[in-house]
Write a protein that holds these residues in place. Structure first.
Motif, PDB file in Angstrom:
ATOM      1  N   VAL A  17       0.843  -1.201   0.000  1.00 21.90           N
ATOM      2  CA  VAL A  17       0.000   0.000   0.000  1.00 21.90           C
ATOM      3  C   VAL A  17       0.880   1.252   0.000  1.00 21.90           C
ATOM      4  CG1 VAL A  17      -1.627   1.328   1.419  1.00 21.90           C
ATOM      5  CG2 VAL A  17      -1.975  -1.137   1.076  1.00 21.90           C
ATOM      6  N   ILE A  18       1.944   1.224   0.782  1.00 20.65           N
ATOM      7  CA  ILE A  18       2.862   2.363   0.819  1.00 20.65           C
ATOM      8  C   ILE A  18       3.558   2.519  -0.539  1.00 20.65           C
ATOM      9  CG2 ILE A  18       5.000   3.230   1.871  1.00 20.65           C
ATOM     10  CD1 ILE A  18       3.966   2.132   4.537  1.00 20.65           C
ATOM     11  N   GLU A  19       3.927   1.407  -1.128  1.00 24.79           N
ATOM     12  CA  GLU A  19       4.607   1.482  -2.431  1.00 24.79           C
ATOM     13  C   GLU A  19       3.669   2.022  -3.509  1.00 24.79           C
ATOM     14  OE1 GLU A  19       6.182  -2.461  -2.826  1.00 24.79           O
ATOM     15  OE2 GLU A  19       7.785  -2.047  -1.360  1.00 24.79           O
ATOM     16  N   LYS A  20       2.430   1.557  -3.504  1.00 26.94           N
ATOM     17  CA  LYS A  20       1.477   2.054  -4.516  1.00 26.94           C
ATOM     18  C   LYS A  20       1.195   3.536  -4.297  1.00 26.94           C
ATOM     19  CE  LYS A  20      -0.378  -2.054  -6.381  1.00 26.94           C
ATOM     20  NZ  LYS A  20      -0.667  -3.199  -5.492  1.00 26.94           N
ATOM     21  N   THR A  21       1.125   3.951  -3.023  1.00 23.02           N
ATOM     22  CA  THR A  21       0.915   5.373  -2.738  1.00 23.02           C
ATOM     23  C   THR A  21       2.107   6.186  -3.234  1.00 23.02           C
ATOM     24  OG1 THR A  21      -0.434   4.819  -0.808  1.00 23.02           O
ATOM     25  CG2 THR A  21       0.426   7.063  -0.912  1.00 23.02           C
ATOM     26  N   ASP A  23       4.073   5.447  -5.688  1.00 20.10           N
ATOM     27  CA  ASP A  23       3.961   5.503  -7.150  1.00 20.10           C
ATOM     28  C   ASP A  23       2.984   6.596  -7.581  1.00 20.10           C
ATOM     29  OD1 ASP A  23       5.674   3.382  -7.352  1.00 20.10           O
ATOM     30  OD2 ASP A  23       4.118   1.874  -7.742  1.00 20.10           O
ATOM     31  N   ALA A  24       1.832   6.651  -6.885  1.00 22.32           N
ATOM     32  CA  ALA A  24       0.806   7.631  -7.265  1.00 22.32           C
ATOM     33  C   ALA A  24       1.261   9.054  -6.979  1.00 22.32           C
ATOM     34  CB  ALA A  24      -0.509   7.348  -6.538  1.00 22.32           C
ATOM     35  N   VAL A  25       2.125   9.209  -5.979  1.00 25.23           N
ATOM     36  CA  VAL A  25       2.667  10.541  -5.692  1.00 25.23           C
ATOM     37  C   VAL A  25       3.603  10.967  -6.827  1.00 25.23           C
ATOM     38  CG1 VAL A  25       4.228  11.828  -4.161  1.00 25.23           C
ATOM     39  CG2 VAL A  25       2.373  10.452  -3.189  1.00 25.23           C
ATOM     40  N   LEU A  26       4.337  10.020  -7.379  1.00 24.02           N
ATOM     41  CA  LEU A  26       5.272  10.353  -8.460  1.00 24.02           C
ATOM     42  C   LEU A  26       4.548  10.517  -9.789  1.00 24.02           C
ATOM     43  CD1 LEU A  26       8.203   8.006  -7.441  1.00 24.02           C
ATOM     44  CD2 LEU A  26       8.102  10.499  -7.226  1.00 24.02           C
ATOM     45  N   ASP A  27       3.657   9.598 -10.086  1.00 24.83           N
ATOM     46  CA  ASP A  27       2.960   9.650 -11.374  1.00 24.83           C
ATOM     47  C   ASP A  27       1.661   8.861 -11.242  1.00 24.83           C
ATOM     48  OD1 ASP A  27       2.085   9.705 -13.957  1.00 24.83           O
ATOM     49  OD2 ASP A  27       3.832   8.707 -14.830  1.00 24.83           O
ATOM     50  N   PHE A  28       0.565   9.611 -11.152  1.00 26.59           N
ATOM     51  CA  PHE A  28      -0.727   8.970 -10.884  1.00 26.59           C
ATOM     52  C   PHE A  28      -1.310   8.400 -12.176  1.00 26.59           C
ATOM     53  CE2 PHE A  28      -5.451   9.789 -10.034  1.00 26.59           C
ATOM     54  CZ  PHE A  28      -5.630   8.548  -9.442  1.00 26.59           C
ATOM     55  N   ASN A  29      -1.577   7.105 -12.174  1.00 29.07           N
ATOM     56  CA  ASN A  29      -2.184   6.425 -13.329  1.00 29.07           C
ATOM     57  C   ASN A  29      -1.414   6.639 -14.636  1.00 29.07           C
ATOM     58  OD1 ASN A  29      -4.223   5.385 -11.801  1.00 29.07           O
ATOM     59  ND2 ASN A  29      -5.851   6.713 -12.600  1.00 29.07           N
ATOM     60  N   GLY A  30      -0.131   6.888 -14.535  1.00 27.97           N
ATOM     61  CA  GLY A  30       0.660   7.090 -15.756  1.00 27.97           C
ATOM     62  C   GLY A  30       0.279   8.336 -16.534  1.00 27.97           C
ATOM     63  N   PRO A 237      -4.738  10.728   1.465  1.00 28.08           N
ATOM     64  CA  PRO A 237      -5.178   9.690   2.414  1.00 28.08           C
ATOM     65  C   PRO A 237      -6.318   8.817   1.880  1.00 28.08           C
ATOM     66  CG  PRO A 237      -4.832  11.753   3.571  1.00 28.08           C
ATOM     67  CD  PRO A 237      -4.685  12.064   2.096  1.00 28.08           C
ATOM     68  N   ILE A 238      -7.204   9.396   1.077  1.00 24.50           N
ATOM     69  CA  ILE A 238      -8.293   8.588   0.507  1.00 24.50           C
ATOM     70  C   ILE A 238      -7.718   7.590  -0.502  1.00 24.50           C
ATOM     71  CG2 ILE A 238     -10.383   8.638  -0.942  1.00 24.50           C
ATOM     72  CD1 ILE A 238     -11.072  11.340   0.414  1.00 24.50           C
ATOM     73  N   TYR A 239      -6.716   8.040  -1.250  1.00 24.35           N
ATOM     74  CA  TYR A 239      -6.067   7.111  -2.186  1.00 24.35           C
ATOM     75  C   TYR A 239      -5.455   5.927  -1.410  1.00 24.35           C
ATOM     76  CZ  TYR A 239      -3.196   4.935  -5.613  1.00 24.35           C
ATOM     77  OH  TYR A 239      -2.655   3.974  -6.424  1.00 24.35           O
ATOM     78  N   THR A 240      -4.742   6.245  -0.347  1.00 29.60           N
ATOM     79  CA  THR A 240      -4.120   5.175   0.445  1.00 29.60           C
ATOM     80  C   THR A 240      -5.180   4.259   1.052  1.00 29.60           C
ATOM     81  OG1 THR A 240      -2.340   6.712   0.978  1.00 29.60           O
ATOM     82  CG2 THR A 240      -2.428   4.692   2.265  1.00 29.60           C
ATOM     83  N   ALA A 241      -6.264   4.847   1.523  1.00 34.94           N
ATOM     84  CA  ALA A 241      -7.359   4.033   2.074  1.00 34.94           C
ATOM     85  C   ALA A 241      -7.856   3.049   1.016  1.00 34.94           C
ATOM     86  CB  ALA A 241      -8.503   4.932   2.553  1.00 34.94           C
ATOM     87  N   MET A 242      -8.013   3.536  -0.216  1.00 30.33           N
ATOM     88  CA  MET A 242      -8.477   2.642  -1.283  1.00 30.33           C
ATOM     89  C   MET A 242      -7.497   1.487  -1.485  1.00 30.33           C
ATOM     90  SD  MET A 242      -8.619   3.076  -5.353  1.00 30.33           S
ATOM     91  CE  MET A 242      -6.865   2.819  -5.288  1.00 30.33           C
ATOM     92  N   GLU A 243      -6.206   1.806  -1.450  1.00 28.37           N
ATOM     93  CA  GLU A 243      -5.206   0.740  -1.623  1.00 28.37           C
ATOM     94  C   GLU A 243      -5.249  -0.242  -0.448  1.00 28.37           C
ATOM     95  OE1 GLU A 243      -3.603  -0.201  -4.110  1.00 28.37           O
ATOM     96  OE2 GLU A 243      -3.351   1.513  -5.457  1.00 28.37           O
ATOM     97  N   THR A 244      -5.467   0.256   0.776  1.00 22.96           N
ATOM     98  CA  THR A 244      -5.571  -0.641   1.929  1.00 22.96           C
ATOM     99  C   THR A 244      -6.792  -1.550   1.791  1.00 22.96           C
ATOM    100  OG1 THR A 244      -4.519   1.003   3.351  1.00 22.96           O
ATOM    101  CG2 THR A 244      -5.722  -0.761   4.453  1.00 22.96           C
TER     102      THR A 244
END
Ligand SMILES: *Cc1c(COP(=O)(O)O)cnc(C)c1O
Length: 355
Positions: A17-21, A23-30, A237-244
């Motif tokens: 979840v932290i890794e996906k978050t 990634d999204a901080v660097l480049d969200f959905n490509g 935080p909502i993005y991270t919640a979704m990943e969790t």
């Protein structure tokens, strides 16, 4: 080296979840932009919040007629929003710890508060069970997990009036019969996401019954109507919640999560009960699976600092107990791997051998 993170909150999150978050901080959905710099009204973010709501409903089997909201202000704002929206004349509260007490204090500004029972005199080492809920209360408020004192209520009680629960520190740790509750809320930073977002699960029909004017931002109906987008919600935080929530689903959902939590808690409580040096602080039948509190036995009290030192040397963090209990608190939230509990148990055994 990755630490064994026993922090009480904000706390451990699943590594993927932290890794996906990240990634999204660097480049969200490509898309070439960070999630930190996109509109909350963009199609891509709408998909995130929609999925988070849908997964919450799926994992907890939330019945029709309930809304899931993601708000700001923390659980502490809910201490005020709940009575603002629900308290007309009188509300009942069970006083099981610092947070329960704070919730109840806040409600006093809105009407009469009946404290049905309290374990304060026993420093909240147990959950009172012998109490009567007044039939004419607008609602009854519980704190299902007492983060500071390590007690937990895992029964979804039959309540004669609307049941409201602060589940900040045990949400999504077990299956919950949501139909027994009118409203469930919590800060997400214990079991779901980083700090900054609050989840609310509310039965729509309990709203709109108080006579007072409710400020727009504090009215649950505002956020239901606008899908938690009346104002800018805490996007990351909502993005991270979704990943969790995705992670919880991937490991098998609530039943599986509960089994893992039972296994972790059992391992540690067994060692606390076996080990000559330590003793648990909460009454056995009320022991929390999320926050496990223990102290040195009085005759070994002077060893406390040494034990903390040993755990620190072995890469464990967050084990120092809250000042109102002392000793140690191991927070064993969903994302804490059983290996971390094994490391703690091993340290307790080695420490016993050395003393
Ligand atoms: C942490 C905690 C709170 C406070 O949450 P905030 O989001 O910081 O306001 C309230 N209730 C319980 C049970 C908690 O564990």
């Amino acid at each position: 080296m990755k630490k064994h993170n026993f922090n009480a909150g904000p706390s451990v999150l699943p590594r993927p979840v932290i890794e996906k978050t990240a990634d999204a901080v660097l480049d969200f959905n490509g898309g070439g932009l960070s999630i930190l710099e996109i509109s909350h009204r963009s199609k891509d973010f709408q998909a995130v919040i929609d999925e988070a709501v849908a997964l919450f409903k799926e994992l907890l089997e939330i019945p029709d007629g309930y809304s899931v909201l993601f708000l700001g202000g923390g659980a502490s704002l809910q201490f005020c929003m709940v009575p603002y929206n629900l308290l007309e004349t009188r509300a009942a509260y069970l006083n099981t710890g610092t947070w329960a007490n704070k919730a109840q204090k806040e409600a006093k500004a809105f009407g009469e508060v009946v404290e049905v029972a309290s374990s304060k005199e026993a420093n909240y080492t147990f959950v009172p069970k012998d109490y009567t809920i007044p039939q004419d209360a607008d609602y009854f408020h519980l704190t299902t997990n007492n983060t500071i004192f390590g007690t937990e209520i895992r029964t979804d009680i039959d309540c004669p009036v609307t049941l409201v629960a602060d589940m900040s520190s045990d949400i999504l740790s077990r299956p919950v019969d949501v139909s027994k509750y009118g409203l469930i809320y919590g800060g997400a930073q214990k079991n779901l996401a980083p700090a900054g977002v609050t989840f609310v699960i509310v039965k729509d029909e309990i709203l709109g019954k108080v006579s007072r004017h409710i400020p727009t931002m504090l009215d649950y109906r505002t956020h239901i109507k606008d899908g938690s987008m009346f104002n800018t919600p805490p996007v990351l935080p909502i993005y991270t919640a979704m990943e969790t929530l995705r992670w919880l689903k991937s490991i098998g959902g609530m039943k599986q999560m509960e089994q893992l939590n039972i296994a972790k808690a059992q391992l540690l409580y067994d060692e606390i009960d076996r080990n000559r040096l330590f003793v648990g602080t909460a009454k056995v039948e009320d022991r929390s699976r999320m926050n496990i509190c223990f102290v040195m036995k009085p005759e070994y009290a002077e060893l406390e600092a040494d034990f903390l030192k040993l755990t620190t040397e072995r890469g464990m963090v967050g084990l120092k107990g809250h000042r109102s209990v002392g000793g140690f608190r191991a927070s064993t939230y969903n994302a804490l791997p059983i290996e971390s509990v094994q490391a703690l148990v091993e340290a307790m055994r080695d420490f016993e051998k050395a003393h």
